[in-house]
Design an enzyme around this catalytic site. Structure first.
Site, PDB file in Angstrom:
ATOM      1  N   TYR A  72       3.733   6.665  10.070  1.00  0.00           N
ATOM      2  CA  TYR A  72       2.881   5.541   9.665  1.00  0.00           C
ATOM      3  C   TYR A  72       3.715   4.406   9.055  1.00  0.00           C
ATOM      4  O   TYR A  72       3.498   3.230   9.373  1.00  0.00           O
ATOM      5  CB  TYR A  72       1.799   6.003   8.670  1.00  0.00           C
TER       6      TYR A  72
ATOM      7  N   TYR B  22      -9.419   5.623   6.907  1.00  0.00           N
ATOM      8  CA  TYR B  22      -9.648   6.023   8.309  1.00  0.00           C
ATOM      9  C   TYR B  22     -10.696   7.130   8.283  1.00  0.00           C
ATOM     10  O   TYR B  22     -10.519   8.122   7.575  1.00  0.00           O
ATOM     11  CB  TYR B  22      -8.371   6.575   8.930  1.00  0.00           C
TER      12      TYR B  22
ATOM     13  N   PRO C  48      -4.953   0.720  18.610  1.00  0.00           N
ATOM     14  CA  PRO C  48      -4.658   0.217  17.256  1.00  0.00           C
ATOM     15  C   PRO C  48      -4.640   1.270  16.145  1.00  0.00           C
ATOM     16  O   PRO C  48      -4.181   0.991  15.044  1.00  0.00           O
ATOM     17  CB  PRO C  48      -5.767  -0.814  17.012  1.00  0.00           C
TER      18      PRO C  48
ATOM     19  N   LYS D  21       0.453   0.231  15.096  1.00  0.00           N
ATOM     20  CA  LYS D  21       1.841   0.196  15.590  1.00  0.00           C
ATOM     21  C   LYS D  21       2.178  -1.004  16.484  1.00  0.00           C
ATOM     22  O   LYS D  21       3.354  -1.316  16.686  1.00  0.00           O
ATOM     23  CB  LYS D  21       2.145   1.484  16.377  1.00  0.00           C
TER      24      LYS D  21
ATOM     25  N   HIS E  84       0.845  -1.200   0.000  1.00  0.00           N
ATOM     26  CA  HIS E  84       0.000   0.000   0.000  1.00  0.00           C
ATOM     27  C   HIS E  84       0.881   1.251   0.000  1.00  0.00           C
ATOM     28  O   HIS E  84       1.700   1.429   0.886  1.00  0.00           O
ATOM     29  CB  HIS E  84      -0.896   0.017   1.233  1.00  0.00           C
TER      30      HIS E  84
HETATM   31  P1  RFL Z   1       0.624 -11.547  21.703  1.00  0.00           P
HETATM   32  O1  RFL Z   1       0.234 -11.576  20.277  1.00  0.00           O
HETATM   33  O2  RFL Z   1      -0.410 -11.188  22.697  1.00  0.00           O
HETATM   34  O3  RFL Z   1       1.260 -12.950  22.047  1.00  0.00           O
HETATM   35  C1  RFL Z   1       1.553 -13.317  23.372  1.00  0.00           C
HETATM   36  C2  RFL Z   1       1.542 -14.828  23.472  1.00  0.00           C
HETATM   37  O4  RFL Z   1       1.856 -15.230  24.794  1.00  0.00           O
HETATM   38  C3  RFL Z   1       0.956 -16.233  25.215  1.00  0.00           C
HETATM   39  N1  RFL Z   1       0.870 -16.182  26.684  1.00  0.00           N
HETATM   40  C4  RFL Z   1       1.541 -17.015  27.492  1.00  0.00           C
HETATM   41  N2  RFL Z   1       2.364 -18.032  27.241  1.00  0.00           N
HETATM   42  C5  RFL Z   1       2.885 -18.700  28.289  1.00  0.00           C
HETATM   43  N3  RFL Z   1       2.594 -18.380  29.577  1.00  0.00           N
HETATM   44  C6  RFL Z   1       1.770 -17.370  29.892  1.00  0.00           C
HETATM   45  N4  RFL Z   1       1.505 -17.069  31.154  1.00  0.00           N
HETATM   46  C7  RFL Z   1       1.204 -16.626  28.824  1.00  0.00           C
HETATM   47  N5  RFL Z   1       0.355 -15.578  28.750  1.00  0.00           N
HETATM   48  C8  RFL Z   1       0.182 -15.326  27.466  1.00  0.00           C
HETATM   49  C9  RFL Z   1      -0.339 -15.905  24.516  1.00  0.00           C
HETATM   50  O5  RFL Z   1      -1.190 -17.049  24.403  1.00  0.00           O
HETATM   51  C10 RFL Z   1       0.168 -15.407  23.160  1.00  0.00           C
HETATM   52  O6  RFL Z   1       0.273 -16.456  22.217  1.00  0.00           O
HETATM   53  O7  RFL Z   1       1.847 -10.529  21.956  1.00  0.00           O
HETATM   54  P2  RFL Z   1       3.094 -10.167  20.985  1.00  0.00           P
HETATM   55  O8  RFL Z   1       3.749 -11.405  20.461  1.00  0.00           O
HETATM   56  O9  RFL Z   1       3.886  -9.170  21.755  1.00  0.00           O
HETATM   57  O10 RFL Z   1       2.431  -9.453  19.702  1.00  0.00           O
HETATM   58  C11 RFL Z   1       1.816  -8.207  19.823  1.00  0.00           C
HETATM   59  C12 RFL Z   1       0.692  -8.078  18.809  1.00  0.00           C
HETATM   60  O11 RFL Z   1      -0.155  -9.210  18.916  1.00  0.00           O
HETATM   61  C13 RFL Z   1      -0.131  -6.800  19.019  1.00  0.00           C
HETATM   62  O12 RFL Z   1       0.724  -5.707  19.322  1.00  0.00           O
HETATM   63  C14 RFL Z   1      -0.947  -6.425  17.767  1.00  0.00           C
HETATM   64  O13 RFL Z   1      -1.908  -7.417  17.483  1.00  0.00           O
HETATM   65  C15 RFL Z   1      -1.629  -5.087  17.966  1.00  0.00           C
HETATM   66  N6  RFL Z   1      -2.476  -4.732  16.829  1.00  0.00           N
HETATM   67  C16 RFL Z   1      -1.924  -4.234  15.663  1.00  0.00           C
HETATM   68  N7  RFL Z   1      -0.592  -4.088  15.538  1.00  0.00           N
HETATM   69  C17 RFL Z   1      -0.044  -3.651  14.364  1.00  0.00           C
HETATM   70  O14 RFL Z   1       1.181  -3.481  14.279  1.00  0.00           O
HETATM   71  N8  RFL Z   1      -0.820  -3.377  13.250  1.00  0.00           N
HETATM   72  C18 RFL Z   1      -2.170  -3.525  13.286  1.00  0.00           C
HETATM   73  O15 RFL Z   1      -2.809  -3.326  12.255  1.00  0.00           O
HETATM   74  C19 RFL Z   1      -2.777  -3.919  14.539  1.00  0.00           C
HETATM   75  N9  RFL Z   1      -4.102  -4.062  14.621  1.00  0.00           N
HETATM   76  C20 RFL Z   1      -3.861  -4.889  16.915  1.00  0.00           C
HETATM   77  C21 RFL Z   1      -4.660  -4.538  15.783  1.00  0.00           C
HETATM   78  C22 RFL Z   1      -4.458  -5.398  18.071  1.00  0.00           C
HETATM   79  C23 RFL Z   1      -5.829  -5.532  18.119  1.00  0.00           C
HETATM   80  N10 RFL Z   1      -6.369  -6.068  19.304  1.00  0.00           N
HETATM   81  C24 RFL Z   1      -7.266  -7.145  19.328  1.00  0.00           C
HETATM   82  C25 RFL Z   1      -5.801  -5.689  20.593  1.00  0.00           C
HETATM   83  C26 RFL Z   1      -6.012  -4.663  15.818  1.00  0.00           C
HETATM   84  C27 RFL Z   1      -6.609  -5.135  16.985  1.00  0.00           C
HETATM   85  C28 RFL Z   1      -8.114  -5.195  17.015  1.00  0.00           C
HETATM   86  C1  PHB Z   2      -6.275  -4.051  10.605  1.00  0.00           C
HETATM   87  O1  PHB Z   2      -6.332  -4.308   9.394  1.00  0.00           O
HETATM   88  O2  PHB Z   2      -6.591  -4.874  11.465  1.00  0.00           O
HETATM   89  C2  PHB Z   2      -5.849  -2.694  11.036  1.00  0.00           C
HETATM   90  C3  PHB Z   2      -5.362  -1.820  10.092  1.00  0.00           C
HETATM   91  C4  PHB Z   2      -4.957  -0.540  10.496  1.00  0.00           C
HETATM   92  C5  PHB Z   2      -5.057  -0.168  11.823  1.00  0.00           C
HETATM   93  C6  PHB Z   2      -5.534  -1.066  12.762  1.00  0.00           C
HETATM   94  C7  PHB Z   2      -5.941  -2.344  12.376  1.00  0.00           C
HETATM   95  O3  PHB Z   2      -4.686   1.077  12.193  1.00  0.00           O
END
Ligand code: RFL
Ligand code: PHB
Length: 389
Positions: free
Chosen positions: A384, A200, A292, A296, A72
């Site tokens: 971004y 957005y 989110p 980041k 993108h």
């Molecule tokens: P995770 O993905 O939460 O993984 C942690 C892992 O640890 C396990 N765990 C344990 N294991 C052993 N013992 C324990 N006591 C434990 N407790 C937990 C869990 O089961 C899991 O498998 O953390 P990690 O690896 O640091 O990754 C971080 C990302 O997942 C997170 O920052 C992103 O998903 C945030 N996020 C986004 N980030 C982006 O860069 N771009 C995006 O577009 C974006 N969109 C989002 C998002 C997060 C969202 N939510 C649901 C919070 C959109 C959403 C809606």
């Molecule tokens: C997503 O596709 O899940 C997404 C994209 C951009 C954002 C947050 C989430 O800023």
């Protein structure tokens, strides 16, 4: 069992770290609370910075990402009846790649399995011992059997709800936190995305985001109340509300369909300082959370992994501990910049319950400044696509 680095958490941070360490000849065990299928079923991030893509390349797991990721070059911002595009490639020379976190995690698990690397799934009661000594170890149980992993270092990659952050005594850490008075209700649907880039949108009814995973898989979000539950929202109510927050031409061409996933995430900013305690290093969501808006979270996890794997590689190669000693300081520089951007971008587009008419005017003026001022657009685009690390 014995390993060099015990990695708690098999999410993207833990898996990427494990793969990069493996490429440097460093032995690591990943200890994950859930099953692989459970981890892969969590629909989360979708936008990868160039820095993330480079780390996947360095880890030798970027083939599918290059094949299927959607490049993108810009994004659209629609606010209060007007919309404009920010051209990342023109302003920074760099695009972003849309490729789901689920796919990233799948690629990393596949590579881990292909290399025969150890992953302990369904680990219960994981505990870190002696992190402030020279000989840490990790214990856990599975199906009633106790396990012990002796190691040189522990990488706490277990996300926001994990135990690694809590292992650091309160007297040795400070948490900076902000909660927002709303959440994001997200759905995934097997429909073609409404646009070829993300949109957005800010409106009187609140924020909305049009995103995607591929040509026939759309991801949409709307700002919702913290008291809402996904089951309160029928698909029809979701599509109706989403369309009302988007420009008319976008709403008119929206293809709707049944949702295949629906969830609500509260918005939060959180930073734990320092990100190291003795031989325990916090990495990714275990150390920090961003709202989110701006995508980041996952990218910030990759920046931590970059500094940590370099520090560990240098230590094992030369005995020089400077990289690991400076891990927290270096990682936090990036963390606070991403926190600032996510907080600012959230404030730009959401409707806060207590907004005074003056606050609304300020928000509109800030959006107009971004629309009309190239320097501001460039600052936005640089943040971004990701600040360099
Ligand atoms: P995770 O993905 O939460 O993984 C942690 C892992 O640890 C396990 N765990 C344990 N294991 C052993 N013992 C324990 N006591 C434990 N407790 C937990 C869990 O089961 C899991 O498998 O953390 P990690 O690896 O640091 O990754 C971080 C990302 O997942 C997170 O920052 C992103 O998903 C945030 N996020 C986004 N980030 C982006 O860069 N771009 C995006 O577009 C974006 N969109 C989002 C998002 C997060 C969202 N939510 C649901 C919070 C959109 C959403 C809606
Ligand atoms: C997503 O596709 O899940 C997404 C994209 C951009 C954002 C947050 C989430 O800023």
């Amino acid at each position: 069992m014995r390993t060099q680095v015990a990695i708690i958490g098999g999410g993207p941070a833990g898996l990427l770290l494990g793969q990069l360490l493996h490429r440097c000849g460093i032995d690591a065990v990943v200890i994950e609370r859930k099953t692989r299928d459970h981890v892969l079923s969590r629909i989360r991030a979708g936008v990868l910075e160039t820095g993330f893509v480079r780390l996947m390349e360095e880890a030798g797991v970027a083939d599918r990402l290059h094949e299927r990721g959607l490049v993108h070059h810009g994004t659209r911002i629609a606010a209060h009846g007007r919309s404009f595009r920010v051209d990342f490639s023109d302003l920074t020379g760099m695009p972003v790649v849309v490729y789901g976190q689920t796919e990233v995690t799948r690629d990393l698990y596949d590579a881990r399995e292909a290399a025969g690397l150890a992953t302990e799934f369904r680990a219960e009661g994981v505990a870190i011992h002696g992190a402030d000594t020279g000989n840490p170890h990790v214990t856990f149980s599975r199906d009633g059997t106790e396990f012990r992993v002796d190691c040189d270092f522990v990488a706490g990659c277990d996300g926001f709800h994990g135990i690694s952050r809590q292992t650091i005594p309160l007297s040795a850490r400070t948490e900076y936190e902000k909660t927002y008075p709303f959440g994001w209700l997200g759905i995934l649907s097997r429909t073609p995305p409404v646009d070829h880039e993300l949109i957005y949108a800010a409106s009187d009814r609140g924020f909305a985001l049009c995103s995607m995973r591929n040509a026939n898989l759309s991801r949409y979000y709307i700002q919702c109340a913290l008291s809402d539950h996904p089951e309160d929202w029928s698909d029809a109510a979701f599509w109706d509300e989403l369309k009302r927050r988007l420009p008319e031409d976008v709403a008119d061409r929206m293809v709707t369909g049944p949702s295949i996933e629906k969830s609500i995430a509260p918005l939060r900013s959180l930073v734990t300082e320092p990100m190291q305690w003795g031989r325990l290093f916090l990495c990714g969501d275990a150390a920090h959370i961003v709202p989110p808006t701006g995508a980041k979270g996952l990218n910030l996890a990759a920046s931590d992994v970059h500094y940590l794997h370099r520090g560990l590689a240098r230590f094992y190669e030369t005995g020089d501990a400077e990289g690991i000693d400076r891990y927290s300081e270096q990682a936090l520089l990036q963390v606070w910049k991403a926190e600032r951007f996510s907080w600012w971008f959230s404030g730009l587009l959401h409707r806060y319950p207590d907004m005074a008419p003056f606050d609304l005017k300020m928000q509109q003026a800030e959006i107009a400044f971004l629309r009309d001022n190239r320097a501001q657009q460039r600052a936005f685009a640089e943040n971004y696509v990701g600040l360099p690390y």
